[in-house]
Design a protein around this motif. Structure first.
Motif, PDB file in Angstrom:
ATOM      1  N   GLU A 194       0.818  -1.205   0.000  1.00 13.21           N
ATOM      2  CA  GLU A 194       0.000   0.000   0.000  1.00 13.21           C
ATOM      3  C   GLU A 194       0.858   1.264   0.000  1.00 13.21           C
ATOM      4  O   GLU A 194       2.012   1.245   0.413  1.00 13.21           O
ATOM      5  CB  GLU A 194      -0.882   0.044   1.267  1.00 13.21           C
ATOM      6  N   THR A 235       4.650  -9.244   9.768  1.00 19.96           N
ATOM      7  CA  THR A 235       6.048  -9.355   9.334  1.00 19.96           C
ATOM      8  C   THR A 235       6.669  -7.978   9.115  1.00 19.96           C
ATOM      9  O   THR A 235       7.877  -7.854   8.983  1.00 19.96           O
ATOM     10  CB  THR A 235       6.168 -10.150   8.021  1.00 19.96           C
ATOM     11  N   ASN A 236       5.819  -6.981   9.027  1.00 20.69           N
ATOM     12  CA  ASN A 236       6.312  -5.613   8.803  1.00 20.69           C
ATOM     13  C   ASN A 236       5.249  -4.630   9.273  1.00 20.69           C
ATOM     14  O   ASN A 236       4.069  -4.960   9.332  1.00 20.69           O
ATOM     15  CB  ASN A 236       6.589  -5.381   7.303  1.00 20.69           C
ATOM     16  N   VAL A 251      10.457  -9.187   4.962  1.00 26.45           N
ATOM     17  CA  VAL A 251       9.265  -9.953   5.297  1.00 26.45           C
ATOM     18  C   VAL A 251       9.646 -11.414   5.528  1.00 26.45           C
ATOM     19  O   VAL A 251       9.242 -12.036   6.519  1.00 26.45           O
ATOM     20  CB  VAL A 251       8.223  -9.816   4.150  1.00 26.45           C
TER      21      VAL A 251
HETATM   22  I1  8IG Z   1       4.073 -10.216   4.406  1.00 30.98           I
HETATM   23  O1  8IG Z   1       2.314  -4.544   4.344  1.00 30.98           O
HETATM   24  C1  8IG Z   1       2.937  -8.687   3.888  1.00 30.98           C
HETATM   25  N1  8IG Z   1       1.928  -8.852   3.055  1.00 30.98           N
HETATM   26  N2  8IG Z   1      -1.057  -5.674   1.452  1.00 30.98           N
HETATM   27  N3  8IG Z   1       0.642  -5.089   2.914  1.00 30.98           N
HETATM   28  C2  8IG Z   1      -0.016  -6.028   2.174  1.00 30.98           C
HETATM   29  N4  8IG Z   1       0.344  -7.296   2.157  1.00 30.98           N
HETATM   30  C3  8IG Z   1       1.390  -7.649   2.904  1.00 30.98           C
HETATM   31  C4  8IG Z   1       2.121  -6.760   3.681  1.00 30.98           C
HETATM   32  C5  8IG Z   1       1.726  -5.397   3.685  1.00 30.98           C
HETATM   33  N5  8IG Z   1       3.102  -7.438   4.291  1.00 30.98           N
END
Ligand code: 8IG
Length: 273
Positions: A194, A235-236, A251
């Motif tokens: 995003e 993961t983030n 990630v």
């Molecule tokens: I791992 O920050 C992972 N998948 N949309 N946004 C979206 N999908 C993800 C993200 C993220 N981190």
């Protein structure tokens, strides 16, 4: 490679039944009572749940496709749980962003239902909107906002999604790990992450977690009569929540670091479902 789900006239439920029959033949297990889709960071959970009875490449099962992403494993396995039940572990998720259509996205879930599963456990790696969720934090999915502008259901199929993410299963997960928090998952189509503005929008819409999977699968699971448990591994931090840019390598690293802890957690939950 030709996929039978791509024929508009094909019945996706019939293909799911064929897939379930193939799985029963190849694993020697007639019925899988519980099924899991393992997303980024969750792959090791299968080993801790029990003995792997059989593992087959997803490409040998009707309707499945080869995985598109590094870190996603393209196999389906049958795992014997300590109490004699069997879990069907789907390591091969197809994402909407792969562009193969929504039928392929939910085929694993429909196959699991046809294989006998009453409980569908959906896991994923995702971005966290709440700043106190550090990478490596597992979060229960309490509800979702589907921003994909599509549905896995075709025609006048009006399915109730109240309590889509089973309160009973969330309670059970918290009986294993009382510190588990929960949040609302927002599914974007991806594959790009995003913008910070989109993350603020997701937060305004009531979201806590952003990802690219799960919501469509949960809808298909509910339609198939399954009880759904959703768990995200943060993961983030979602874009703009932290100060760093997002990277797929980070990630994967967060997934690897959290893997032993979340895999044990998931195994203990599955024992009790
Ligand atoms: I791992 O920050 C992972 N998948 N949309 N946004 C979206 N999908 C993800 C993200 C993220 N981190």
């Amino acid at each position: 490679m030709h996929n039978p789900l791509d024929d508009a006239a094909a019945d996706p439920f019939a293909i799911a039944r064929e897939a379930a029959e193939r799985i029963a033949e190849r694993t020697g297990v007639d019925r899988h009572e519980v099924a899991l889709t393992l997303g980024s960071g969750w792959a090791r959970a299968a080993e801790l749940m029990g003995e792997t009875v059989a593992e087959l490449p997803a490409t040998e099962i009707p309707g499945f496709s080869a995985p598109a992403v590094t870190g996603h494993v393209g196999t389906v396995r049958s795992v014997a749980l300590p109490d004699g039940r069997h879990a069907l572990v789907l390591g091969a998720r197809t994402h909407l962003y792969e562009g193969h259509g929504v039928r392929r996205v939910v085929h694993g879930v429909r196959t699991a239902a046809a294989a006998g599963a009453r409980v569908m456990v959906l896991t994923n790696g995702a971005g966290g909107i709440r700043a106190h969720w550090r990478p490596g934090t597992p979060v229960l999915i309490a509800d979702h906002v589907n921003l994909t502008a599509t549905s896995p259901l075709e025609g006048a199929t009006f399915v109730d999604l109240t309590d889509l993410y089973s309160a009973r299963l969330r309670e059970l997960a918290r009986s294993v790990e009382p510190t588990l928090e929960e949040g609302v998952y927002v599914q974007f189509r991806g594959p790009h992450y995003e913008t910070p503005a989109e993350v603020r929008m997701a937060r305004t819409l009531g979201g806590d977690i952003v990802g690219m999977s799960t919501a469509l699968e949960a809808i298909a699971a509910r339609h198939a009569g399954m009880e759904v448990l959703g768990v995200s591994l943060i993961t983030n931090l979602a874009a703009g929540i932290g100060s760093d840019p997002l990277s797929h390598a980070e990630v994967l690293q967060a997934g690897r670091d959290a893997e032993p802890v979340i895999s044990r957690l998931l195994a203990r939950i599955v024992e009790r479902v």
